[in-house]
Every structure is written in structure tokens, then in C-alpha cells.
Design an enzyme around this catalytic site. Sequence first.
Site, mmCIF file in Angstrom:
data_model
loop_
_atom_site.group_PDB
_atom_site.id
_atom_site.type_symbol
_atom_site.label_atom_id
_atom_site.label_comp_id
_atom_site.label_asym_id
_atom_site.label_seq_id
_atom_site.Cartn_x
_atom_site.Cartn_y
_atom_site.Cartn_z
ATOM 1 C CB CYS A 70 -0.901 -0.002 1.206
ATOM 2 S SG CYS A 70 0.018 -0.313 2.698
ATOM 3 N NE ARG A 118 6.697 0.466 -3.725
ATOM 4 C CZ ARG A 118 7.373 1.187 -2.880
ATOM 5 N NH1 ARG A 118 6.879 1.427 -1.705
ATOM 6 N NH2 ARG A 118 8.538 1.646 -3.180
ATOM 7 C CD1 TRP A 175 -1.901 -6.420 -1.194
ATOM 8 C CD2 TRP A 175 -1.391 -6.705 0.966
ATOM 9 N NE1 TRP A 175 -1.601 -7.743 -1.007
ATOM 10 C CE2 TRP A 175 -1.289 -7.947 0.304
ATOM 11 C CE3 TRP A 175 -1.112 -6.645 2.331
ATOM 12 C CZ2 TRP A 175 -0.923 -9.126 0.948
ATOM 13 C CZ3 TRP A 175 -0.760 -7.820 2.981
ATOM 14 C CH2 TRP A 175 -0.658 -9.043 2.301
ATOM 15 C CG ASN A 191 0.687 2.616 3.917
ATOM 16 O OD1 ASN A 191 -0.459 2.589 3.485
ATOM 17 N ND2 ASN A 191 1.708 3.085 3.219
ATOM 18 N N GLY A 192 -0.017 -0.162 7.470
ATOM 19 C CA GLY A 192 0.438 -0.896 8.649
ATOM 20 C C GLY A 192 -0.710 -1.631 9.318
ATOM 21 C CD GLU A 204 13.710 -16.967 -6.025
ATOM 22 O OE1 GLU A 204 13.215 -17.046 -4.893
ATOM 23 O OE2 GLU A 204 13.399 -16.063 -6.825
ATOM 24 C CE LYS A 218 10.320 -15.485 -8.012
ATOM 25 N NZ LYS A 218 11.098 -14.527 -7.288
ATOM 26 C CD GLU A 260 6.905 -14.858 -5.663
ATOM 27 O OE1 GLU A 260 6.894 -13.843 -4.974
ATOM 28 O OE2 GLU A 260 7.879 -15.162 -6.391
ATOM 29 C CG HIS A 293 14.505 -39.450 3.825
ATOM 30 N ND1 HIS A 293 14.774 -40.544 4.608
ATOM 31 C CD2 HIS A 293 15.677 -39.125 3.230
ATOM 32 C CE1 HIS A 293 16.059 -40.864 4.509
ATOM 33 N NE2 HIS A 293 16.625 -40.010 3.667
ATOM 34 C CE LYS A 307 9.504 -5.629 -6.282
ATOM 35 N NZ LYS A 307 10.016 -6.959 -6.627
HETATM 36 N N1 HGA Z 1 -4.447 -2.422 8.063
HETATM 37 C C1 HGA Z 1 -4.951 -1.490 7.072
HETATM 38 C C2 HGA Z 1 -3.854 -0.989 6.167
HETATM 39 C C3 HGA Z 1 -3.279 -2.090 5.366
HETATM 40 C C4 HGA Z 1 -1.977 -1.812 4.728
HETATM 41 O O1 HGA Z 1 -1.115 -1.136 5.221
HETATM 42 N N2 HGA Z 1 -1.784 -2.450 3.583
HETATM 43 O O2 HGA Z 1 -0.574 -2.434 2.917
HETATM 44 C C5 HGA Z 1 -6.098 -2.068 6.279
HETATM 45 O O3 HGA Z 1 -6.298 -3.297 6.245
HETATM 46 O O4 HGA Z 1 -6.836 -1.295 5.692
#
Ligand code: HGA
Length: 610
Positions: free
Chosen positions: A2, A27, A74, A104-105, A483, A487, A490, A506, A605
Site C-alpha cells: 500500500c 507494488r 493492500w 499503512n500498517g 527459489e 517463483k 507466485e 524420505h 511488493k
Molecule cells: N491495516 C490497514 C492498512 C493495510 C496496509 O497497510 N496495507 O498495505 C487495512 O487493512 O486497511
Amino acid sequence: MCGIVGAVAQRDITPILVEGLKRLEYRGYDSCGVALYINGQLKRTRSTQRVAELEALIKEDNFSGFTGIAHTRWATHGAPATHNAHPHFSGQDKGEPRIALVHNGIIENHDELRDELKALGYAFESQTDTEVIAHLINHLYNGDLFETLQQAVRRLEGAYALAVFCRDEPHRVVGARQGSPLVVGLGNNENFLASDALALAGTTDQIIYLEDGDVIDLQLSKVWIIDSHGKPVERRVHTVHAHTAAADLGPYRHYMQKEIFEQPRAVGDTLQDIDNITPDLFGDDAYKIFKDIDNILILACGTSFYAGLTAKYWIESIARIPVNVEIASEYRYRDSVPNPKSLVVTISQSGETADTLAALKHARSLGMEHTLTICNVQTSAMVRECKLNFITRAGVEIGVASTKAFTTQLVGLFLLTLALAQVKGRISEEKEADYLKQLRHLPTAISAVLALEPQIMAWADRFASKENALFLGRGMHYPIALEGALKLKEISYIHAEAYPAGELKHGPLALVTEHMPVVTIAPNDELIEKLKSNMQEVRARGGELYVFADNDSKIVNSEGMHVIRMPEHYGKLSPILHTIPLQLLSYHAACVRGTDVDKPRNLAKSVTVE
Ligand code: HGA
């Protein structure tokens, strides 16, 4: 992951906010939004589509304003839906919102705060942890948003970068940072906030990197920062020549493909200016620190973790120093036995990976002061927090699945191996010169591997119809198998697992049938005969082998055994070369399956949340 952009100016800032979000788009995000101060009111537009759709909505609504904030989300708490998208509002008591906020967070004590705020009469519109901060600020608001934010952050537990503004103070945006990146961009009678300087490229190159605990007041001609002790603080202004994230795709279909093909250049740039091996490549104090340490602890996540695992093989074999490699999110929460003579090495493309940063801080809190990072972003928190560093010169990596960042990390880690071996007196001058020569030849050797693309595309067609795959490697190629499997997972969403080939019997051999493709990394090294036996075990169960063999390893095409010949064996640097065909295989399998290669589902990202 985000993104945040905020601005106070005397001109319409909507194009700056939208452009900033576009620069952060690569990202990964699942919704986006913008809030502006317009004619005495706070207005917002949010969307679960791309930023281009948000831009169209802004135009449709005829939005323009001098003060505002914008966000790409995100989701961590609450589904990716419009009502959960940021900005969040609070203070709608008279129908008109007073506070707008992006975050963000993750706020860890959101449940407790929500209960408290509900008891005060606040109604919640979203399932996010973020909305509690908006209501908390509204509840504490005393006419001075900056003071209010300083009070509010004292109640928050977890990680945050915040940008907030208030209807009653229209020429002000305030922000705070704890564990998630936030920068200030200085302009002429206008100022900006963003989660990355890249978002402000083209608007300003005068950047202040905020530190954890900082709270910031942004006005037209004033920027005021209070640090974690509540003291006013001046932070250095950096001139940042931010590169354009929306780099041209050129002849490529996706950024990932472009970045795979950029590897000869990226590795060449990373080695540029290196005339000889010296600890100084890692910083002025490196000699002293390398002399003092007696073991190494590598902390990283995802692809960077696999770079660390490869380095363990190199360092233990060449520099003869014991190495532990740990997943950062595990290390930070477990009881470990600290050793003050450890060199703590963190590896991160962005230098903002939340788990790796936290693991680094944890290691330091246990008394381990010798820290070094291998990182692609000079101005990142990781570089600021570590005593020593090596900056890879991969350039901006836009594809979510890391490619050129990984191979340049390996180059940095090999240089580290040689510098450590030198300081510890475990390598001769001739051997050192020989390795340096091989490193210099790497760009050419990688180009030769890239020329195998047409053969790999033919394999990818067959892979695309599978739902499972196994990857095998031995020794220092086992991390490369890991890796390769990561990849493939992902970007093509094919379930893939990697094993050291000797482990097959095993357990995982039970999975092998004629439907299971088994990708094998078969360099012509001292383990090749052992590996050939493991391959026979697969063939005996009908498994289909896809083998990347060195030209001189005498493995030939036969029934159920498909072989692509790599250039001659590349000695200790062979893991770097063997990474390339696995990247191409995943990329082309994903293209055949029609996935969103550069923005795979659910991934982002720069993983700036825990
Ligand atoms: N926790 C918040 C912000 C999410 C965030 O930082 N995403 O990268 C939410 O869920 O809206």
C-alpha cells in the site's frame, strides 16, 4: 504494498496525488481512494478498481483541491471492498466529516480501541483496524491537529504510517511513522508526504526520511517534526534523483520479463567500480567488524531468504565462518541465544520489509551490534539502521516476483564472502583474483543463458496444464530449487515444492507419478553422480524430469528425461546462472495460463506490514 500520498499547496493537487498513486501501483493493491478539502468540506472518492478508474471518478465528480491525501490499500483487516478502502472519515455528527485519514500498517490493539470508541457512541463503517485511528483522533481533537495526533499515537500499538487532515484546519496535513515508511517532500510554499520518495518524483526531489516515532506537521511554508521523545528535531534533507517507476516496457510483454532480461546489466552495474576485493566495499568500519566476528546470522524473508541460504554455502566453504540463516518473522519472536560476536546480515530488496526491520531491531536489542545489509535502495530504513551496507544496483524492480534483485543480492553476498575470507586470511590472492574474474564474466554468462528462452518456452507450454511440480537441487543449488518453486507458485499459481534431491526417498517420492513434472538443477559439480541416482529414482516411478544440466555433465535427452543444456559449469557462481532458466520457466508458464504476471493475486511488493 500500500501507498500514501498527501499534499498541502496553493494549487490543485489532485494530479499530484493521482500521479503519486500511479507510481506506487506496481507494488500491488486492491483498492484506492483520495480525500480533498473542497469548499469547506471533506470529499472523498474510493474504488476497488485500478488508480486509472479512481482518476476517472475524480474527473467525473469534478474534484479539485489544495489539501488532500490519497492511498492504495493492500487489505490486512477487512475485505478489499469500497467501504474498507481508505481514506477513512470521522466526525460525521453534523453530516459533514471532520477528520480524513490514510494508514499503512496494522494497529494491533484495534479491538480494544474499537470497544472504547463504540462506548463513546462512534459507529463503524468498515472492518478495518484503520478506522479506529480516525475516530480516536476525532475524539481527542482539541482544535490543533498536530497536538492531537501526538496524543493519539500514544494509544496505538503496532505499525503505522499515517497522513491525516481536518476540515477545520484546511492548510495542514499531519503524519506519523512507526514501523512503516513515510517521507516528506519539500516544495516551494507547498509540502508533501508519501510512503516512498518515488511517489513524489517529478514534484520534488527534496526529501526527508522520517524516523520511527516521528510526528510531522506539514503546512504551506513550514515543516515541523517531533521525535519519539516529543522533542522538536531537524532531519537531513536529501536530494533524491528518483527514477520513474513507470519505466518503458520496451519490447517486453511484462516488467518481469524485462527485469529477467536486464540481469546482465544489473549484475554489471552492481560490480561496477569494484577494482579489487576489500572490506571497504561494505563501509569504513567493515575491516574492524569482520575481524571481530566469529559467526554470521542472516535474517530475511521470501526470495531474499533463499539468497541468504545460498550465501551460507559460500561463506562456510570459502570464508570458513559458521552461518545461520533465519526467516525474519520467526527470529523476531523466538527465544534465541544471542552472540555479540555475530555479524547480523539483513537482506531486503526495498530495505523497508517490516519483518526484516523488526528482526534487525530484535537482534540489536539482544546486544548484537555488528549489522550489515544487502539492499537495493540506498535511502531505505534498512540502510540507515545498519552499520555496514552493500547497495545492489538492480534498479527499480516493478514485477512483484523478484528476479534481478535476487541475482544482484547473490552478487553482493559473494563479494561479502570474499571480503570475509580475506580478512580472516582464508583465501589466497590468486584465488581471490580468479573469483573476481569469474564475477566480471557473469553478465556475459547470464546473456548466454537468456538465449535459451525459446527452449524453455516449449517446456512452459507443457507445464501450464499441471497443478503440481517438484524442484530438486543439491548443495548450494538447493536454495535455487526453493527459489524456482517459489517463483512458479507466485506467478503461475501452480503448487510447487522444492527438496534437496537426497530427501526424495524420505517422503516426497510418494507424490511422484507420470503426472508430476520434476525440475532438476544438475550442475556438473561434485554431487552430480548422487543427483543422477536421485533422478533415476524419479524415472523409476514414472516421473517426468525436466533437467537443467551443464554442457559438460553428460546427461542426455531420453524418454521422460528432457534436458536443456546450460553453458559449462560455473563453479561457485553456478547458483546465479541456474536461477535464470527457472525464472524464465515460471514466467512463460504463467503467460500460458494467462495470470497477471506483474501483479500476482494477493501479493504485493515491498512488504511493509507484518
Ligand atoms: N491495516 C490497514 C492498512 C493495510 C496496509 O497497510 N496495507 O498495505 C487495512 O487493512 O486497511
